[in-house]
Motif scaffolding. Structure first.
Motif, PDB file in Angstrom:
ATOM      1  N   LEU A  40      -6.562  -1.943  -3.415  1.00  0.00           N
ATOM      2  CA  LEU A  40      -5.847  -2.642  -2.357  1.00  0.00           C
ATOM      3  C   LEU A  40      -5.003  -1.663  -1.576  1.00  0.00           C
ATOM      4  O   LEU A  40      -4.611  -0.611  -2.083  1.00  0.00           O
ATOM      5  CB  LEU A  40      -4.932  -3.711  -2.959  1.00  0.00           C
ATOM      6  CG  LEU A  40      -5.542  -4.597  -4.054  1.00  0.00           C
ATOM      7  CD1 LEU A  40      -4.500  -5.556  -4.580  1.00  0.00           C
ATOM      8  CD2 LEU A  40      -6.752  -5.346  -3.521  1.00  0.00           C
ATOM      9  N   SER A  41      -4.710  -2.014  -0.355  1.00  0.00           N
ATOM     10  CA  SER A  41      -3.917  -1.127   0.481  1.00  0.00           C
ATOM     11  C   SER A  41      -2.717  -1.898   1.025  1.00  0.00           C
ATOM     12  O   SER A  41      -2.856  -2.735   1.908  1.00  0.00           O
ATOM     13  CB  SER A  41      -4.801  -0.635   1.623  1.00  0.00           C
ATOM     14  OG  SER A  41      -4.071   0.229   2.442  1.00  0.00           O
ATOM     15  N   TYR A  42      -1.550  -1.622   0.466  1.00  0.00           N
ATOM     16  CA  TYR A  42      -0.330  -2.317   0.886  1.00  0.00           C
ATOM     17  C   TYR A  42       0.627  -1.322   1.528  1.00  0.00           C
ATOM     18  O   TYR A  42       1.773  -1.188   1.130  1.00  0.00           O
ATOM     19  CB  TYR A  42       0.311  -2.998  -0.329  1.00  0.00           C
ATOM     20  CG  TYR A  42      -0.269  -4.357  -0.609  1.00  0.00           C
ATOM     21  CD1 TYR A  42       0.414  -5.500  -0.245  1.00  0.00           C
ATOM     22  CD2 TYR A  42      -1.522  -4.502  -1.189  1.00  0.00           C
ATOM     23  CE1 TYR A  42      -0.113  -6.758  -0.465  1.00  0.00           C
ATOM     24  CE2 TYR A  42      -2.068  -5.757  -1.421  1.00  0.00           C
ATOM     25  CZ  TYR A  42      -1.361  -6.885  -1.053  1.00  0.00           C
ATOM     26  OH  TYR A  42      -1.893  -8.119  -1.267  1.00  0.00           O
ATOM     27  N   ALA A  43       0.115  -0.635   2.527  1.00  0.00           N
ATOM     28  CA  ALA A  43       0.813   0.507   3.094  1.00  0.00           C
ATOM     29  C   ALA A  43       2.265   0.238   3.501  1.00  0.00           C
ATOM     30  O   ALA A  43       3.179   0.861   2.978  1.00  0.00           O
ATOM     31  CB  ALA A  43       0.029   1.039   4.275  1.00  0.00           C
ATOM     32  N   LYS A  46       5.493  -4.758   0.819  1.00  0.00           N
ATOM     33  CA  LYS A  46       5.731  -4.811  -0.614  1.00  0.00           C
ATOM     34  C   LYS A  46       4.577  -5.571  -1.257  1.00  0.00           C
ATOM     35  O   LYS A  46       3.977  -6.461  -0.631  1.00  0.00           O
ATOM     36  CB  LYS A  46       7.041  -5.553  -0.915  1.00  0.00           C
ATOM     37  CG  LYS A  46       8.260  -4.918  -0.294  1.00  0.00           C
ATOM     38  CD  LYS A  46       8.517  -3.549  -0.877  1.00  0.00           C
ATOM     39  CE  LYS A  46       9.712  -2.905  -0.206  1.00  0.00           C
ATOM     40  NZ  LYS A  46       9.905  -1.520  -0.661  1.00  0.00           N
ATOM     41  N   THR A  47       4.267  -5.217  -2.482  1.00  0.00           N
ATOM     42  CA  THR A  47       3.201  -5.887  -3.208  1.00  0.00           C
ATOM     43  C   THR A  47       3.824  -6.894  -4.178  1.00  0.00           C
ATOM     44  O   THR A  47       4.708  -6.537  -4.950  1.00  0.00           O
ATOM     45  CB  THR A  47       2.397  -4.862  -4.027  1.00  0.00           C
ATOM     46  OG1 THR A  47       2.069  -3.753  -3.191  1.00  0.00           O
ATOM     47  CG2 THR A  47       1.126  -5.467  -4.582  1.00  0.00           C
ATOM     48  N   LEU A  48       3.371  -8.129  -4.117  1.00  0.00           N
ATOM     49  CA  LEU A  48       3.865  -9.162  -5.028  1.00  0.00           C
ATOM     50  C   LEU A  48       2.772  -9.480  -6.042  1.00  0.00           C
ATOM     51  O   LEU A  48       1.604  -9.584  -5.670  1.00  0.00           O
ATOM     52  CB  LEU A  48       4.223 -10.426  -4.253  1.00  0.00           C
ATOM     53  CG  LEU A  48       5.190 -10.224  -3.075  1.00  0.00           C
ATOM     54  CD1 LEU A  48       5.276 -11.494  -2.235  1.00  0.00           C
ATOM     55  CD2 LEU A  48       6.565  -9.822  -3.593  1.00  0.00           C
ATOM     56  N   VAL A  49       3.126  -9.600  -7.300  1.00  0.00           N
ATOM     57  CA  VAL A  49       2.124  -9.883  -8.338  1.00  0.00           C
ATOM     58  C   VAL A  49       2.595 -11.017  -9.230  1.00  0.00           C
ATOM     59  O   VAL A  49       3.717 -11.001  -9.730  1.00  0.00           O
ATOM     60  CB  VAL A  49       1.869  -8.643  -9.217  1.00  0.00           C
ATOM     61  CG1 VAL A  49       0.842  -8.964 -10.303  1.00  0.00           C
ATOM     62  CG2 VAL A  49       1.389  -7.460  -8.393  1.00  0.00           C
ATOM     63  N   ILE A 144      -2.144 -11.452  -6.044  1.00  0.00           N
ATOM     64  CA  ILE A 144      -1.407 -10.366  -5.420  1.00  0.00           C
ATOM     65  C   ILE A 144      -1.132 -10.773  -3.970  1.00  0.00           C
ATOM     66  O   ILE A 144      -2.009 -11.304  -3.293  1.00  0.00           O
ATOM     67  CB  ILE A 144      -2.221  -9.043  -5.463  1.00  0.00           C
ATOM     68  CG1 ILE A 144      -2.587  -8.711  -6.912  1.00  0.00           C
ATOM     69  CG2 ILE A 144      -1.424  -7.896  -4.863  1.00  0.00           C
ATOM     70  CD1 ILE A 144      -4.040  -8.852  -7.240  1.00  0.00           C
TER      71      ILE A 144
END
Lengths: 344, 344
Positions: A40-43, A46-49, A144
């Motif tokens: 995945l690319s979350y440049a 923010k990444t939520l999991v 995600i």
């Protein structure tokens, strides 16, 4: 109905079969099913999991939950957790544990529901596997999502005098469950399980095909509102208020008469001889959003369709209080569906 | 031994108890356990996500797997998937389904193993929940890792004439399992299960406390090598070669005599009357890295400690071939541990 044994495809064949039509649509999904991990690319985000484990007999009963609905619900309840962070769900992975009683066609139905949920919420299925289970069905979903810097909403930001808001209405999913359980008991043993649910459709829909409040997150964003705290209602309003108050180190004061309850929920509670407020406070599985906003946003937040202001945040020492219809103040106790405490 | 019932803490109390000492160490871990979702920051990196569902009786047997080892292994097998992408594991979430027979102390042991693995591999535990299970234990682990743009390694990049490399040795975990299963059968019914495993420690360690090849990924990076394809060996060498060849649209040629096998594995296979090459090819659970590199890197890759060159990639039409010790060419069949196909 056609029945294809899973053994005829094998594990890898099964996954290939179930995931062959999946297309990745989000720019953040670079590589999906078929490698050791999804990429995945979350440049700039923010990444939520978030993750959930759903077990047959505990979280769902296949006697009255159709597999397609189960697939849909498994996905949606995870999307709901991402919306509760003021984020957008983008990818999910799904692992299944299944026994021999399931056929390929059964799993196709589950995946149909899963795919439908993904399509409606703009989410990509990027990973999945299946293995056998000795007993019941086990479903593990990880979702995600993306959040914007400074706009992620936690449970710990509620401040004194903030307004407590809730979307939709509460208690319907719980009454839907009671209804299904009652019919299951009545019809137990009969092969043709076709009870009449006329006039109770909303309760069943809330239990079997819940939706996550993507729309509320969108409305809040359009109004330029970032809540001070937010959580989704999965275990019941009382339980979620307790989480917010505990983590924000505040108390709360809500009004019983302002808790939104649908007509069908009230009717059904009456039939079951249950107090409808207790149902709304502790039922759970509503997947509505509970959030707080500063007092000055009262007019703005009140005009959002489907949002109700039910009270306000108080000082920590004041506890969790509900003012009943007759003006009595009672302490809120979280009796929410606590699966382990309740275990028999 | 002290036994605290899980019901005495409740679901939220249990999670608070098990996760109270967790500290986040990675800069990409912004918010861990305790909200609707974990918040991660993968600003200039790619995000890798892998997930596994482990079910009692299928993936593990609590009769001979200590809970601490189970916690360790549950984490490590997921780290292995991230390394197989040439990435670094950074966060995991763990969901447990547990029945009443487990005590709080049991879960503390599981979490001890989990924490130890996280500590040794530099990974943060950022989410976890527990719910009850009607039957066996269910463990769902999701691992999130980071990969660098242009250095992520997939299964589909192997090219004709590339060298096929494998780390460590194969078949030991499978022989460890056979050994444990045999002793379980022999000692069945006896309460004092203390068989003598002298001289077989390596086999047991490979089965009960496997490690992921963080070191190999580091060595490759230090040598400036980016493999053309990579996969971790969880289902057996044959099965993984098949994945690489299928996705890369190539064939392969490996040499039986070059497959690395430990002395204890060979001895045990002899005792069990098993062909040791079959064990190495199909045993699985080795968690070694299988990868391909261009031919010109032969000297560089050969000198990496613990890496063996076992063959090379061929044209697609040529199939998957193993040249046996006597020079015969046989077709490799993936008989790997295919949990669903094998289901009884």
């Amino acid at each position: 109905m056609k029945r294809t044994e899973i053994a005829s495809l094998g594990e890898f064949g099964l996954i290939d079969h179930l995931t062959k039509n999946i297309e990745l649509k989000n720019t953040s999904s670079e590589k999906g099913v078929g490698d050791d991990a999804a990429v995945l690319s979350y440049a700039n985000k923010k990444t939520l999991v978030t993750t959930d484990l759903l077990l047959e007999g505990i979280h769902f009963d296949l006697m009255y939950v159709p597999l397609k609905h189960l697939g849909y619900k498994s996905a949606v309840v995870n999307f709901s957790d991402i919306y509760a962070m003021n984020g957008q769900p983008k990818q999910i992975t799904v692992s299944l544990g299944i026994s021999k009683r399931f056929s390929v066609e059964d799993l196709e139905l589950f995946y149909e529901g899963l795919s439908l949920a993904c399509q409606e919420y703009g989410v990509d299925l990027v990973g999945g596997d299946t293995s056998s289970s000795l007993t019941g069905m086990a479903i593990s979903v990880t979702c995600i999502g993306e959040g914007e810097e400074g706009k992620i909403v936690y449970r710990n930001g509620a401040k004194e005098t903030d307004l407590i808001c809730i979307s939709g209405d509460l208690g319907a999913a719980f009454m839907g469950l009671q209804l299904l359980e009652r019919e299951k008991a009545v019809y137990s043993g009969e092969t043709d399980f076709q009870p009449d649910f006329t006039g109770k459709e909303y309760l069943l829909e809330r239990q079997l095909k819940p939706e996550a409040r993507k729309d509320i997150v969108k409305f809040l964003s359009e109004e330029g509102i970032v809540p001070t705290s937010m959580i989704d209602v999965s275990d019941g309003l009382s339980s979620e208020l307790k989480h917010i108050c505990k983590q924000s180190k505040v108390g709360c004061h809500i009004y019983e008469e302002r808790i939104p309850i649908d007509y069908q929920t009230a009717m059904m509670a009456e039939q079951f001889n249950m107090n409808v407020s207790t149902v709304a406070l502790n039922g759970g599985e509503d997947y509505e959003l509970l959030f707080t906003v500063p007092l000055y946003l009262h007019d703005k937040v009140s005009k959002i369709k489907g949002v109700h202001v039910i009270g306000h945040i108080t000082k920590e020492g004041l506890g969790l209080v509900m003012e009943t219809r007759d003006g009595t103040e009672i302490e809120l106790k979280a009796q929410g569906w606590d699966s382990i405490g309740e275990e028999k």
